[in-house]
Design a protein around this motif. Structure first.
Motif, PDB file in Angstrom:
ATOM      1  N   VAL A 142       0.831  -1.207   0.000  1.00 45.96           N
ATOM      2  CA  VAL A 142       0.000   0.000   0.000  1.00 45.96           C
ATOM      3  C   VAL A 142       0.869   1.262   0.000  1.00 45.96           C
ATOM      4  O   VAL A 142       0.445   2.325  -0.461  1.00 45.96           O
ATOM      5  CB  VAL A 142      -0.950  -0.019   1.217  1.00 45.96           C
ATOM      6  N   ALA A 143       2.098   1.169   0.482  1.00 49.91           N
ATOM      7  CA  ALA A 143       2.977   2.340   0.569  1.00 49.91           C
ATOM      8  C   ALA A 143       3.346   2.890  -0.802  1.00 49.91           C
ATOM      9  O   ALA A 143       3.794   4.044  -0.907  1.00 49.91           O
ATOM     10  CB  ALA A 143       4.243   1.990   1.338  1.00 49.91           C
ATOM     11  N   SER A 144       3.125   2.117  -1.847  1.00 54.40           N
ATOM     12  CA  SER A 144       3.423   2.610  -3.196  1.00 54.40           C
ATOM     13  C   SER A 144       2.530   3.793  -3.564  1.00 54.40           C
ATOM     14  O   SER A 144       2.853   4.586  -4.451  1.00 54.40           O
ATOM     15  CB  SER A 144       3.241   1.492  -4.221  1.00 54.40           C
ATOM     16  N   LEU A 145       1.415   3.944  -2.857  1.00 55.58           N
ATOM     17  CA  LEU A 145       0.480   5.028  -3.152  1.00 55.58           C
ATOM     18  C   LEU A 145       1.001   6.389  -2.690  1.00 55.58           C
ATOM     19  O   LEU A 145       0.581   7.427  -3.197  1.00 55.58           O
ATOM     20  CB  LEU A 145      -0.876   4.747  -2.472  1.00 55.58           C
ATOM     21  N   CYS A 146       1.920   6.375  -1.719  1.00 53.41           N
ATOM     22  CA  CYS A 146       2.411   7.644  -1.186  1.00 53.41           C
ATOM     23  C   CYS A 146       3.932   7.739  -1.168  1.00 53.41           C
ATOM     24  O   CYS A 146       4.491   8.749  -0.748  1.00 53.41           O
ATOM     25  CB  CYS A 146       1.876   7.882   0.220  1.00 53.41           C
ATOM     26  N   LYS A 154       8.000   6.127   1.549  1.00 57.86           N
ATOM     27  CA  LYS A 154       8.884   5.341   0.677  1.00 57.86           C
ATOM     28  C   LYS A 154       9.600   4.269   1.472  1.00 57.86           C
ATOM     29  O   LYS A 154       9.803   3.145   0.997  1.00 57.86           O
ATOM     30  CB  LYS A 154       9.889   6.269  -0.002  1.00 57.86           C
ATOM     31  N   GLU A 155       9.967   4.595   2.698  1.00 55.50           N
ATOM     32  CA  GLU A 155      10.675   3.630   3.549  1.00 55.50           C
ATOM     33  C   GLU A 155       9.783   2.474   3.974  1.00 55.50           C
ATOM     34  O   GLU A 155      10.286   1.412   4.383  1.00 55.50           O
ATOM     35  CB  GLU A 155      11.230   4.350   4.783  1.00 55.50           C
ATOM     36  N   MET A 156       8.460   2.638   3.883  1.00 59.28           N
ATOM     37  CA  MET A 156       7.536   1.560   4.240  1.00 59.28           C
ATOM     38  C   MET A 156       7.323   0.562   3.115  1.00 59.28           C
ATOM     39  O   MET A 156       6.689  -0.473   3.323  1.00 59.28           O
ATOM     40  CB  MET A 156       6.169   2.143   4.647  1.00 59.28           C
ATOM     41  N   GLN A 157       7.792   0.865   1.932  1.00 54.74           N
ATOM     42  CA  GLN A 157       7.577  -0.031   0.800  1.00 54.74           C
ATOM     43  C   GLN A 157       8.338  -1.339   1.003  1.00 54.74           C
ATOM     44  O   GLN A 157       9.491  -1.347   1.446  1.00 54.74           O
ATOM     45  CB  GLN A 157       8.006   0.637  -0.502  1.00 54.74           C
ATOM     46  N   THR A 158       7.693  -2.428   0.698  1.00 53.26           N
ATOM     47  CA  THR A 158       8.314  -3.741   0.836  1.00 53.26           C
ATOM     48  C   THR A 158       9.631  -3.784   0.065  1.00 53.26           C
ATOM     49  O   THR A 158       9.682  -3.407  -1.105  1.00 53.26           O
ATOM     50  CB  THR A 158       7.379  -4.836   0.311  1.00 53.26           C
TER      51      THR A 158
END
Length: 228
Positions: A142-146, A154-158
């Protein structure tokens, strides 16, 4: 005459001793039950007020308001920056309370700043319990949305460089007691099990929405029991 006086004194002494023994023992003044202070760390696009329900619950269960610290920070910044600010907050709490350690309870992205503090900034020396509630511990699609908007997101992206470094080696360092509570229908954490931590007490709380995880009373009761 002297013998008579001695008998009177002896009798009075014995009577006094008996009276003293009969009196209830008076304990030293009792201090209010003390706990590790709790520092609450919110997630992305949130604030300290997201913990209002749990703060009230902890107070109802015997914590004083001076032991509960719901902390706000600029969630758009890198989680490494947040960790540095958290380190300062913990030192401030310890100075205010006189405690030797705190408990840290985090929600969502707050897990990343909290864990960075423990892993890289010496936080394990000052933290007794670490509780991750719906923490983005291994990233989320879901982090790709922000991710293009904020460094923190960006740091939350897998698979991000931040998460790769954070999760390398021991995910639960030091003598801290770790717990991770996760929902099996979390719309913000994909996959749901990304919220787990290797080496922690991992608890599937059932189907609770992401935004309700840190104000749900059932989850609160489990967190309270863990801290106790």
């Amino acid at each position: 005459m002297q013998r008579h006086k001695r008998r009177i004194v002896t009798a009075l002494s014995a009577t006094t001793a008996s009276l003293l023994l009969a009196l209830p023992l008076t304990a030293a003044p009792a201090h209010a039950a003390s706990h590790d202070p709790i520092v609450f760390v919110h997630g992305i696009s949130s604030s300290a007020s997201s913990w209002d329900d749990w703060v009230a619950d902890f107070e109802a269960d015997g914590y004083s308001s001076s032991e509960l610290f719901a902390w706000s920070y600029d969630w758009t910044k890198s989680n490494a920056t947040t960790a540095q600010q958290l380190a300062a907050e913990v030192k401030s709490v310890l100075a205010q309370t006189g405690a030797s350690k705190v408990d840290i309870v985090v929600h969502s992205m707050g897990a990343l700043g909290g864990r960075y503090y423990l892993k890289n900034l010496g936080g394990t020396s000052y933290v007794d319990h670490f509780v991750s509630v719906a923490g983005v511990n291994h990233g989320t699609s879901v982090a790709s949305l922000c991710g293009w908007l904020y460094t923190s997101c960006k740091e939350m992206q897998t698979g991000s460089a931040f998460l790769t470094a954070l999760n390398s080696g021991d995910e639960t360092p030091g003598s801290v007691a770790y717990a991770a509570y996760w929902s099996d229908c979390d719309e913000a954490i994909d996959p749901d099990t990304s919220a787990e931590l290797s080496g922690a007490t991992n608890v599937d709380v059932g189907c609770v929405s992401h935004t309700d995880m840190n104000n749900d009373h059932g989850v609160y009761e489990q967190v309270h029991d863990f801290l106790s």
